[in-house]
Design a protein around this motif. Structure first.
Motif, mmCIF file in Angstrom:
data_model
loop_
_atom_site.group_PDB
_atom_site.id
_atom_site.type_symbol
_atom_site.label_atom_id
_atom_site.label_comp_id
_atom_site.label_asym_id
_atom_site.label_seq_id
_atom_site.Cartn_x
_atom_site.Cartn_y
_atom_site.Cartn_z
ATOM 1 N N LEU A 31 -15.053 -5.514 13.681
ATOM 2 C CA LEU A 31 -14.802 -5.692 15.117
ATOM 3 C C LEU A 31 -14.991 -4.396 15.894
ATOM 4 O O LEU A 31 -15.349 -4.428 17.065
ATOM 5 C CB LEU A 31 -13.379 -6.204 15.354
ATOM 6 N N THR A 34 -12.878 -0.050 19.398
ATOM 7 C CA THR A 34 -12.712 -0.272 20.829
ATOM 8 C C THR A 34 -12.213 -1.676 21.124
ATOM 9 O O THR A 34 -11.274 -1.850 21.915
ATOM 10 C CB THR A 34 -14.020 0.025 21.589
ATOM 11 N N LEU A 35 -12.795 -2.678 20.512
ATOM 12 C CA LEU A 35 -12.354 -4.046 20.769
ATOM 13 C C LEU A 35 -10.924 -4.255 20.285
ATOM 14 O O LEU A 35 -10.106 -4.866 20.980
ATOM 15 C CB LEU A 35 -13.289 -5.070 20.123
ATOM 16 N N ARG A 85 -17.987 -11.409 24.139
ATOM 17 C CA ARG A 85 -17.130 -11.157 22.962
ATOM 18 C C ARG A 85 -15.732 -10.744 23.386
ATOM 19 O O ARG A 85 -14.738 -11.238 22.850
ATOM 20 C CB ARG A 85 -17.734 -10.063 22.075
ATOM 21 N N GLU A 86 -15.656 -9.830 24.337
ATOM 22 C CA GLU A 86 -14.348 -9.367 24.801
ATOM 23 C C GLU A 86 -13.564 -10.515 25.436
ATOM 24 O O GLU A 86 -12.364 -10.663 25.195
ATOM 25 C CB GLU A 86 -14.523 -8.224 25.794
#
Length: 143
Positions: A31, A34-35, A85-86
């Motif tokens: 992942l 950062t995420l 994604r975020e």
């Protein structure tokens, strides 16, 4: 806020080390840091954990995340600063943050399948559970 209620990390060292081991394993997740930190920060906003808010905001700034993105995190649903994604990960995090009300519906889970591998979905769900545990420790024990 009052003084720390109990030094849980020294009173329950094996259990606390287990949480830290899970965090260290997630540091190597596909992942990406950062995420995961973004998810940690959003959950800490929801749960009201001042200690974690400061820690994860600082970590994201160190990773080069723009201040404007951090400033708009609470409003991610209407912000243009978050990618698909975020958005999928943040929706899942919010769903699980209040699982008693949401019951983790398919409408929150299905977008994950379009954006993440099974391993990533598993890691994301573990990261959400882990941050919820850390938030509750920090808030409950007055870290």
């Amino acid at each position: 806020m009052s003084a720390q209620r109990l030094p849980y990390s020294t009173l329950s060292p094996a259990a606390y080390q287990g949480l830290l081991s899970a965090k260290q394993a997630l540091d190597h997740s596909p992942l990406g840091k950062t995420l995961i930190e973004l998810i940690y920060l959003r959950l800490s906003q929801i749960n009201g954990c001042a200690f974690c808010l400061e820690m994860h905001s600082a970590s994201l700034r160190k990773e080069g995340v723009p201040a404007a993105k951090l400033d708009s995190l609470a409003g991610w649903r209407v912000s243009h600063r978050f990618d698909e994604r975020e958005r999928a990960a943040l929706a899942w995090a919010e769903s699980l943050a209040d699982v008693a009300a949401s019951h983790a519906p398919d409408t929150d889970y299905q977008p994950l399948e379009a954006c993440f591998s099974e391993v990533e979905i598993s890691d994301l769900t573990i990261a959400i559970a882990l941050m919820s545990a850390f938030n509750r420790l920090a808030i409950g024990m007055r870290l």
